[in-house]
Design an enzyme around this catalytic site. Structure first.
Site, PDB file in Angstrom:
ATOM      1  N   THR A 104      -0.311   4.740   1.113  1.00 39.78           N
ATOM      2  CA  THR A 104      -0.375   6.152   1.995  1.00 39.78           C
ATOM      3  C   THR A 104      -0.253   5.291   3.495  1.00 39.78           C
ATOM      4  OG1 THR A 104      -1.982   6.784   0.626  1.00 39.78           O
ATOM      5  CG2 THR A 104      -2.025   7.607   2.872  1.00 39.78           C
ATOM      6  N   ASP A 158       0.881  -1.086   0.144  1.00 41.96           N
ATOM      7  CA  ASP A 158       0.007  -0.241  -0.065  1.00 41.96           C
ATOM      8  C   ASP A 158       0.907   1.123   0.243  1.00 41.96           C
ATOM      9  OD1 ASP A 158      -1.967   1.668   0.417  1.00 41.96           O
ATOM     10  OD2 ASP A 158      -1.651   1.765   2.772  1.00 41.96           O
ATOM     11  N   GLY A 216      -4.652   3.627  -3.499  1.00 45.82           N
ATOM     12  CA  GLY A 216      -5.945   4.219  -3.831  1.00 45.82           C
ATOM     13  C   GLY A 216      -5.915   5.790  -4.365  1.00 45.82           C
ATOM     14  N   ASP A 217      -4.626   6.282  -4.506  1.00 46.68           N
ATOM     15  CA  ASP A 217      -4.404   7.547  -4.844  1.00 46.68           C
ATOM     16  C   ASP A 217      -4.343   7.697  -6.243  1.00 46.68           C
ATOM     17  OD1 ASP A 217      -3.696   9.431  -2.854  1.00 46.68           O
ATOM     18  OD2 ASP A 217      -2.126   8.272  -2.129  1.00 46.68           O
ATOM     19  N   ARG A 272       6.676  16.208  -5.419  1.00 44.58           N
ATOM     20  CA  ARG A 272       5.235  16.445  -6.117  1.00 44.58           C
ATOM     21  C   ARG A 272       5.227  17.837  -6.474  1.00 44.58           C
ATOM     22  NH1 ARG A 272       1.486  12.784  -3.258  1.00 44.58           N
ATOM     23  NH2 ARG A 272      -0.348  14.443  -3.676  1.00 44.58           N
ATOM     24  N   GLU A 289      -2.418  20.361   0.221  1.00 43.12           N
ATOM     25  CA  GLU A 289      -3.116  21.887   0.616  1.00 43.12           C
ATOM     26  C   GLU A 289      -2.745  22.218   1.727  1.00 43.12           C
ATOM     27  OE1 GLU A 289      -6.920  22.441  -1.951  1.00 43.12           O
ATOM     28  OE2 GLU A 289      -7.419  22.235   0.141  1.00 43.12           O
ATOM     29  N   LYS A 310      -3.715  26.546  -9.634  1.00 41.85           N
ATOM     30  CA  LYS A 310      -2.564  25.877  -9.576  1.00 41.85           C
ATOM     31  C   LYS A 310      -2.949  24.264 -10.045  1.00 41.85           C
ATOM     32  CE  LYS A 310      -4.312  24.049  -4.952  1.00 41.85           C
ATOM     33  NZ  LYS A 310      -4.101  23.839  -3.472  1.00 41.85           N
ATOM     34  N   LYS A 345      -7.355  -4.420  -4.977  1.00 39.41           N
ATOM     35  CA  LYS A 345      -6.053  -4.941  -4.165  1.00 39.41           C
ATOM     36  C   LYS A 345      -5.949  -6.335  -3.915  1.00 39.41           C
ATOM     37  CE  LYS A 345      -4.838  -0.492  -1.970  1.00 39.41           C
ATOM     38  NZ  LYS A 345      -4.448   0.120  -0.800  1.00 39.41           N
TER      39      LYS A 345
END
Lengths: 428, 1229
Positions: free
Chosen positions: B426, B424, B756-757, B674, B570, B640, B863
């Site tokens: 995250t 995984d 899942g991102d 990123r 953010e 952005k 998954k």
């Protein structure tokens, strides 16, 4: 876990304090054991070690082998088979009858030539072949009615008696004529109406406990008079027909070897000593001095030898020797010893009383005279095995040296690591 | 598909604070609920109505235990006797009560009871732990309405359907609730669903407007209502129901439902009414019974047991046939056995019947072939191994205070055979924490701190440099020149090392502020005012502060604002803006307030920016914009977005900084950051209002393509932008992750990331943990046009994907460069097609040739499916690692599931087989513990079979000499002790303590790990070899003993050997031989091994001595056997020596020849260590360490290698023109 569960009764909120308090306890304590860092010796097989150990084994083994071969060579052993020769020519075709009947003369005489000087003591053995003293025989524990089937092969008079073993026998008429002979088993579940001369024997028997040949004995009974009646394990040779215990009970004792040997040199009798032929511990602990043979070989079937009822079991050395069951179907047992040197080329006359029936199963009987050495009797196998293994080790050592010289590998040479041997396994 | 739709709705509700897109709820009709599946009726606030059927629903008590008191015995017994060996022993023990048994019943039943008892005790303990965990949850307290507006605490398990519950901030919901009201006026509450789907961002839940007045405890005094809704089901993202309240019926949808095990965040309290309790709740409906896993070795062991059982059957039939023949032909002649007195078992007339009965006897007698203590010994060993894993201080995480936990101990050895790791992202690879690290403003790069990737790369380079130095000392001018020019170029622009040197002290000063690791004095503390392009920088900061959708929250202790944002990026931007002096402090429905610190020196000014429009972020648009009006009335579009998107939308005069920014973006991307590009545009009032009319029109349209229209309108606005800079955010990897991945890759493990991102994030992470690198060929498989999917037929889409896969495979096949590496990136939607039966093997074939595989946007189920595909498709061992509830499926599906503990949510850990607190501990878990456990168990099992064959067969041989009568040559006591004491402790010590190499070496030479996945120690060759060795040993023992003790005297006193003497001698030989054998197989002797191995031999002689001392009543034929008969006989000792040497000679010769002429890696390393060569020749040691790895195309090492290759290529080209050609090519290879 459990502690936490009880402490967190207050709801979801107080999980964190529990976790905090758990923190300190949770850290594993350092110890060399838990971290798997105990000091250890890590021997590795270097070529040096390998060659040395092979050579050492070779060097140790070959002398041992030679020594035992030497010892074995110095043992003088005379083996005489007598079961054939002791049957009078008239009975050669009916040896079974000869041995089973009590009417014949069982004595026979043989001469033995001593090839080499035999130092005293000279041990006398009898050797039986194809005799399964190690057999495990079971009598099935059940209560059932079955016709009495007979496959008699021996010349014992069948006496049918009421006993506690046999609960009930129906006996109508008795005609024994055709019953007693013949090698192959015969069924005599005969009906009265078929032939009124024959008997219909029906036995209802309760056989309770399992017994083996090997175990068909009662060590407890042998030990003392107090437990004379302990015969449960002795079936089917446990009690007499009227419920008296047989001493010694069981099939093993019942089949006691009963040939006897008498030795003489030029008419002069050579004494056979029975001293110390049985294990001392057997005489002292396993066979009681207060218990005497009783009801032995008095039953319906007569097996092997009889015992003198006036000698306590602890002195019945032949029985004691016999009771040590042999491991293999071919075995020797100590009969006695001659405590006198036998000169080379002496001719010994042996008078054998040929009582024991091995003819029904074709077993050989032999008389063995042997001296011993530190490895026991004549046994060249041990020495040869030692020499073979030792030689093999030396050979391996030589091979190893040769191969090593041809293809030496420096110890810890990293070029033998798989990633160096197989260049595709690496990046640059 | 359903899920996507629901998500879109959820996302819309995020915009709730801005009200502009809020759907008009009042028009909705109640759901027409009817038919099966919609039978549930809940009387709110009237739990008493739910006490009786049919409205009595299950209680809120949950239980995850396998057994309860009543079922424990039958179930656990069933599990035990389900094992074929145990079942055999059960039958044997049963038969031992009858007369056919060759042994006493006790000697059969006692070991079985012992073995089964221990295993069941272990089961019971494990279940007790689960029970305790359940009790912990069940006894959590929740505040429940008790009537008359009074709330009181009740344990969770007592909560009933219909109860009104008050949940406070940061508490878990005790059951599935209908949200009635929240502390916020508008009934909004924020919920974290980490435990359900692994997403850490907050979800907005919104109550119905009619229930908003129920906002304090008093209000519930007379509250009643009825909910009619669907029956319990596992779908997390759907809910259909109606709420009847005050004679009105209102429709309910998922946004009013609070699910059990999610957590209330950011909201002081909520009231809710319980709909589903206990096992009816969605999360429990989702939970699957964890499958019991068995390791590959254990499965193979079963096969061996079957082999042994057939061997057993074979020799038993031989024996019974032999017995029948003997009985038929010879028994009648054996008068000494009184054949007159026959019975059914010894009946010469019925030899077949007797033979059959004897078959049973033989099956029991030869039971020694099957090691009864094998299972229990393995269990004991595994418990110890698990303890070692739990106690390993190097897998202890100081921060969370967690140790590694082997939660099930039966997979220890499987850890040593892992081939593919499915991870995984995250919470596993990353901490899910973004750190603002660098930025590029107006073409100038700021931020001197280096990313973790850089730091690690630098370390690797340093190591490689050192090695290069070593090579120099070895000579060769040519190499030196090569090295020099390489070193020259190192300083050049090709490798990003310029900032690395400054980062030395990074470890000391941890970033004090969460989410902010930026370090550059040029921008900090208002210094940016002195920079050239102040205006641009100001705008840059404003964009950071304004262009967002977060909610500020004042932390009263520190006086600082923290931000609850949809994405952690953010939040990082807002923190950065705050640190730069632009603190976002307040949000109203229409405005954002910013406190600016440095714009007017010495003053803190609060500025208001009116938010006119918000063009939200979607993964398709890859950008977000806000249109704001500042206090001067100037209208600005602040935007952005992903650099590629932004760069396409720049105006002609907005491209001033394009080239430099693009270069910086490239640099950032390369070091795993990123990036987002920031741009703005000034708008005229008229221009804006014209556009806004369009926008409002689109927004209010009720046609089906409303969203498409909105998008189109937004697109019109977001063009002709002016680029001002870019941000680089580090998705904070967990400590040591890149290094760990590098090591694992070197150990030959393949690593797949399933996340899942969204794709960009996943790719970024791929870069930062070196699963991807520049120069790797990325194969992206996606559905071309996501809009078109709906229109196109499914078939066409599938063909499209199939085509992409085929093309990619073709490309990989045609690739000539051996160093070329491919990365496969696939998204969830595509994956759903690729996982279908007809395509999955094609997909798998492509995936396994790629160096790294990244699957993004995958659902928990996918998954699990991917895991199953890898597991079943490749047949290799898979390990899944994850931390959230969304990883549970994968963790359960994989051969080994590893859960990351420490963060909240225990689901993953509960479902896992092992739990660790940091991803980096995986290295030690696999490379050290896995390697050891694999070898230990493999050796142990092999030895077990060896010793039992060696022993069991001697019984058979001997039986043949007793006319197959089933007589054993050994005393029953010897046989009982053989498995239980005399040979079990040494093999247990082997299984617990054996180490071929130390843990440091395991870590230094990851290539050694491959011995496990290649299964070098438990292949059939080796197993059969050991069995053959057992056969040989049994023959040697038996034949030598028979020959030596044949019939002549064995002592000088003339006695011949009886069965007891022979048995004791043979048994002595066996004990000595098998214990010497185990000593030969061991390579690591602590005092414990010495004690057990030599102790076992000693114990045997001691036993024989002491047992012989007992009165003959107990000792039977063993009475005084050692003292009187055997001890004084030289032949006894000679036999033992001879047999022991003869038994072990072939093995010794085999291993010595193997070792000398065909050594395995661990042999060489043992030798190096033994001769301390690693200390003497450190260069060699270091060189080998760096080489000891599998060919890998991922990880730093590969990255550095690729760089070096590239440089060398250049150098080669350059030098081939300069230096003598014959000197060049070879040395550097």
């Amino acid at each position: 876990m459990i502690g936490e569960a009880t402490s967190s009764g207050g709801g979801g909120k107080d999980d964190s304090p529990a976790a905090v308090s758990g923190k300190k306890n949770k850290k594993p304590n350092y110890s060399r054991f838990t971290q798997q860092e105990l000091p250890a010796c890590k021997p590795i097989l270097t070529p040096g070690w390998v060659i040395t150990s092979f050579i050492v084994v070779g060097v140790v083994f070959i002398p041992i082998g030679l020594a035992s071969l030497y010892a074995s060579e110095h043992v003088v052993e005379i083996v005489e088979r007598y079961d054939k020769d002791c049957i009078p020519p008239d009975y050669r075709n009916n040896s079974l009858h000869y041995i089973q009947t009590s009417e014949t003369d069982k004595n026979c005489t043989m001469t033995i030539n001593v090839p080499k000087h035999m130092k005293s003591p000279v041990f006398i053995y009898y050797e039986l072949d194809n005799f399964y003293q190690n057999h495990r025989r079971l009598a099935h524990g059940m209560h059932k009615e079955f016709p009495f089937k007979s496959h008699l092969c021996c010349l014992w008079i069948l006496k049918v008696e009421f006993s506690s073993v046999v609960d009930m026998i129906e006996l109508t008429q008795f005609g024994a004529r055709n019953l007693l002979f013949g090698k192959s088993p015969q069924k005599i579940s005969l009906d009265k109406s078929e032939n009124p001369e024959f008997v219909f024997i029906r036995m209802t028997t309760k056989v309770e406990k399992s017994a083996r040949y090997v175990k068909s004995r009662s060590d407890k009974q042998l030990r003392s008079k107090a437990s004379e009646g302990t015969t449960e394990t002795c079936k089917p040779e446990a009690v007499t027909s009227n419920g008296q215990p047989i001493v010694p009970c069981g099939l093993v004792a019942w089949s006691l070897f009963n040939d006897t040997y008498k030795f003489s040199v030029k008419k002069e009798v050579l004494g056979v000593s029975k001293k110390n032929i049985a294990w001392k511990s057997d005489q002292e602990h396993k066979f009681g001095s207060d218990i005497y043979p009783k009801n032995f070989q008095n039953g319906s079937l007569i097996g092997g030898g009889k015992l003198n009822p006036s000698i306590p079991l602890s002195e019945q050395v032949d029985l004691i020797v016999w009771m040590r069951t042999a491991a293999l179907p071919n075995f020797r047992k100590l009969y006695g010893k001659i405590e006198k040197d036998l000169q080379a080329n002496t001719t010994i006359t042996v008078t054998i009383e040929n009582n024991y029936n091995t003819y029904s199963f074709g077993g050989k009987k032999k008389l063995v005279l042997s001296t011993t050495s530190w490895i026991g009797g004549k046994n060249s196998f041990l020495g040869r095995a030692y020499i073979a293994i030792g030689g093999l080790c030396l050979f391996l050592a030589v091979c190893f040296v040769f191969v090593y010289l041809l293809k030496p590998r420096p110890l810890g040479d990293p070029s033998y690591l798989s990633w160096n041997r197989n260049p595709s396994g690496q990046m640059n | 598909m359903t899920r996507g739709r629901i998500r879109a709705r959820l996302r819309r509700s995020h915009l709730h604070p801005f009200s502009c897109l809020r759907p008009n709820a009042n028009n909705e009709e109640p759901h027409p609920l009817s038919g099966p599946g919609f039978s549930r009726i809940v009387h709110c606030n009237r739990p008493d109505r739910h006490l009786k059927k049919p409205l009595k629903y299950c209680s809120n008590y949950i239980s995850t235990t396998k057994y309860n008191i009543a079922t424990f015995l039958p179930k656990a017994l069933y599990e035990q006797f389900y094992r074929v060996a145990n079942f055999y022993f059960l039958v044997a023990a049963g038969l031992s009560l009858t007369a056919v048994a060759p042994f006493s019943p006790l000697s059969m039943i006692a070991p079985l009871a012992f073995v089964v008892g221990i295993s069941m005790l272990k089961e019971a303990l494990e279940d007790w732990r689960r029970f305790a965990q359940d009790m912990k949850v069940n006894s959590r307290k929740a505040s429940v309405h008790k009537g008359d507006g009074v709330f009181g605490y009740k344990p969770w398990q007592k909560i009933q359907v219909g109860d009104v519950v008050k949940v406070e901030k940061d508490q878990f919901f005790p059951a599935d609730l209908l949200l009635l009201s929240a502390s916020y006026d508008d009934g909004v509450s924020y919920v974290e669903t980490m435990n359900l789907d692994g997403e850490t961002n907050l979800k907005v839940k919104r109550s119905l407007e009619v229930t908003l007045p129920l906002e304090d405890d008093e209000a519930f005094k007379n509250f009643t209502g009825t909910i009619k809704c669907e029956d319990p089901n596992p779908s997390l993202y759907t809910f259909i129901g109606n709420f009847e309240y005050e004679q009105q019926v209102y429709p309910l949808d998922p946004s009013q439902i609070l699910l059990r095990d999610s957590k209330l965040r950011n909201t002081a309290y909520v009231y809710g009414v319980v709909i589903f309790t206990g096992f009816d709740s969605k999360v429990m409906q989702n939970s699957t019974k964890s499958p019991s896993k068995r390791s590959k070795i254990e499965k193979k062991m079963d096969k061996i047991i079957y082999i042994l059982l057939s061997l057993l059957l074979l020799i038993s039939s031989i024996s019974s046939i032999g017995f029948a023949v003997k009985i038929k032909l010879q028994m009648p002649d054996w008068w000494y056995m009184q054949p007159l007195n026959p019975d059914s078992l010894y009946d010469p007339d019925q030899p077949s019947k007797s033979g059959l009965a004897h078959l049973v006897t033989a099956l029991i007698l030869y039971g020694y072939l099957i090691p009864i203590s094998l299972y229990v010994s393995i269990e004991i060993v595994k418990v110890f191994q698990a303890r070692f894993i739990n106690q390993d201080i190097q897998m202890y995480d100081e921060e969370s205070g967690n140790t590694a936990q082997a939660r099930t101990s039966n997979l220890n050895e499987e850890l040593g055979q892992v081939d593919t790791i499915l991870s995984d992202k995250t919470g596993t690879l990353t901490c899910n924490q973004m750190d603002f690290l660098k930025c590029s403003i107006a073409g100038t790069a700021y931020g001197i701190r280096s990313s973790e990737v850089e730091v690690a790369a630098e370390k690797q380079m340093a190591m490689d440099l050192e090695e290069q130095d070593t090579q120099i000392t070895n000579g060769s001018r040519c190499r030196k020149s090569a090295h020099n020019s390489w070193e020259d170029s190192r300083g050049g622009p090709e490798i990003e090392l310029e900032s690395v040197i400054t980062s030395k002290c990074e470890n000391d000063q941890k970033p004090a502020i969460k989410g902010f690791s930026f370090e550059d004095n040029k921008l900090m503390d208002g210094n940016w005012l002195k920079e050239p392009n102040t205006e641009v920088i100001l705008l840059f900061f404003r964009i950071l502060a304004i262009c967002q959708t977060a909610v500020p929250e004042l932390n009263e202790e520190t006086g600082m604002f923290t931000y609850e944002a949809e994405s952690p990026d953010e939040a990082a931007f807002l923190v950065a803006a705050r640190e730069f002096g632009f603190e976002f402090c307040k949000r109203t429905q229409s405005s954002v307030f910013i406190r600016e610190k440095y714009t007017h020196p010495g003053q803190l000014i609060e500025r208001e920016f009116k938010i006119l429009n918000l063009l939200e972020f979607t993964s398709k648009r890859k950008r977000m914009s806000v249109i704001v009006q500042d206090e001067d009335g100037q209208i600005l579009l602040l935007c952005k977005g992903a650099d590629s998107i932004i760069f396409d939308r720049l105006s002609k005069n907005g491209r001033v900084y394009e080239t430099t920014t693009a270069k910086h973006l490239n640099d950032y991307g390369e070091v795993g950051l990123r990036t987002l590009a920031l741009a703005y545009k000034k708008l005229d009032e008229s221009e804006y209002s014209a556009w806004n009319d369009e926008f409002v029109k689109a927004k209010t349209s009720i046609s089906a393509d409303r969203e498409a229209m909105l998008e189109l309108v937004a697109d019109m606005m977001e063009k002709d932008l002016i680029l001002i800079g870019a941000t680089a955010v580090e998705d904070k990897l967990q400590k040591g992750v890149p290094q760990c991945i590098d090591k694992l890759a070197q150990a030959g493990l393949k690593i797949w990331v399933l996340t899942g991102d969204k794709m960009e994030t996943a790719i970024n992470i791929g870069f930062s943990c070196s699963l991807l690198r520049q120069g790797m060929k990325q194969i992206c498989i996606t559905v071309m046009n996501s809009d078109a999917v709906a229109q196109e037929s499914k078939q066409a889409v599938k063909e499209n994907i199939s085509m992409q896969i085929t093309n990619a495979s073709q490309m990989v096949k045609l690739e000539k460069d051996p160093h070329a590496a491919f990365a496969l990136i696939i998204d969830g939607k595509t994956l759903s097609y690729a996982l279908e039966d007809d395509m999955k093997h094609q997909f798998l074939a492509l995936a396994v040739v790629c160096a790294s595989v990244i699957c993004c946007r995958v659902s928990p189920k996918q998954k699990a499916l991917v895991t199953r595909l890898v597991k079943e498709g490749t047949g290799k061992t898979t390990l899944a690692i994850g931390d959230g509830a969304n990883d549970v499926g994968m963790i359960q599906e994989a051969d080994i599931g590893v859960g990351i503990s420490g963060v909240e949510g225990m689901q993953a850990v509960m479902a896992s087989d092992f739990s660790i607190s940091q991803f980096r501990f995986l290295e030690r878990l696999l490379v050290v513990h896995g390697h050891w456990c694999y070898k230990r168990i493999a050796q142990m099992i092999c030895y077990f079979f060896y010793k039992n064959i060696a022993f069991g067969l001697t019984l058979f041989y001997f039986e043949a000499f007793t006319a197959f009568s089933g007589q054993s040559v050994y005393n029953d006591w010897y046989m009982l002790l053989f498995n239980v004491i005399l040979t079990s402790l040494p093999v247990i010590s082997l299984g617990v303590f054996e180490q071929d190499v130390s843990s440091e070496v395991c870590l230094q030479f990851p290539a050694l790990y491959q011995q496990g996945p290649k299964n070098l120690f438990f292949d059939w060759y080796r197993i059969l070899g050991w069995m053959g060795n057992g056969l040989y040993t049994s023959l040697v023992i038996f034949i030598l003993n028979i020959m030596i003790f044949y019939n002549q005297a064995f002592r000088a006193e003339g006695q011949t050997a009886d069965m007891a003497a022979m048995g004791a001698t043979m048994f002595s030989c066996i004990i000595t031989a098998v214990n010497c054998q185990i000593a030969l197989t061991m390579s690591h002797f602590t005092w414990i091994q010495h004690l057990f191995v030599w102790g076992s031999v000693t114990t045997w002689y001691l036993f024989l001595l002491l047992f012989g001392m007992l009165p003959p009543y107990y000792s039977e034929d063993a009475h005084k056997i050692l003292v009187e008969a055997l001890g004084p006989a030289p032949i006894y000792w000679c036999t033992i020596l001879l047999v022991t040497v003869a038994c072990n000679l072939p093995y010794l010769a085999h291993i010595s020849f193997q070792r000398c002429f065909n050594p395995m890696d661990h042999h060489i390393i043992q030798e190096i260590k033994y001769y301390k060569k690693d200390v003497e020749d450190q260069h060699m040691w270091r060189r080998e360490r760096s080489k000891a790895r599998q060919e890998t195309k991922i990880g730093f090492t590969a990255r550095v290698d690729a760089k070096i290759r590239q440089l060398k290529g250049k150098l080669q080209r350059r030098s081939s023109t300069l230096i003598l050609p014959n000197c060049m090519p070879s040395p550097c290879q």
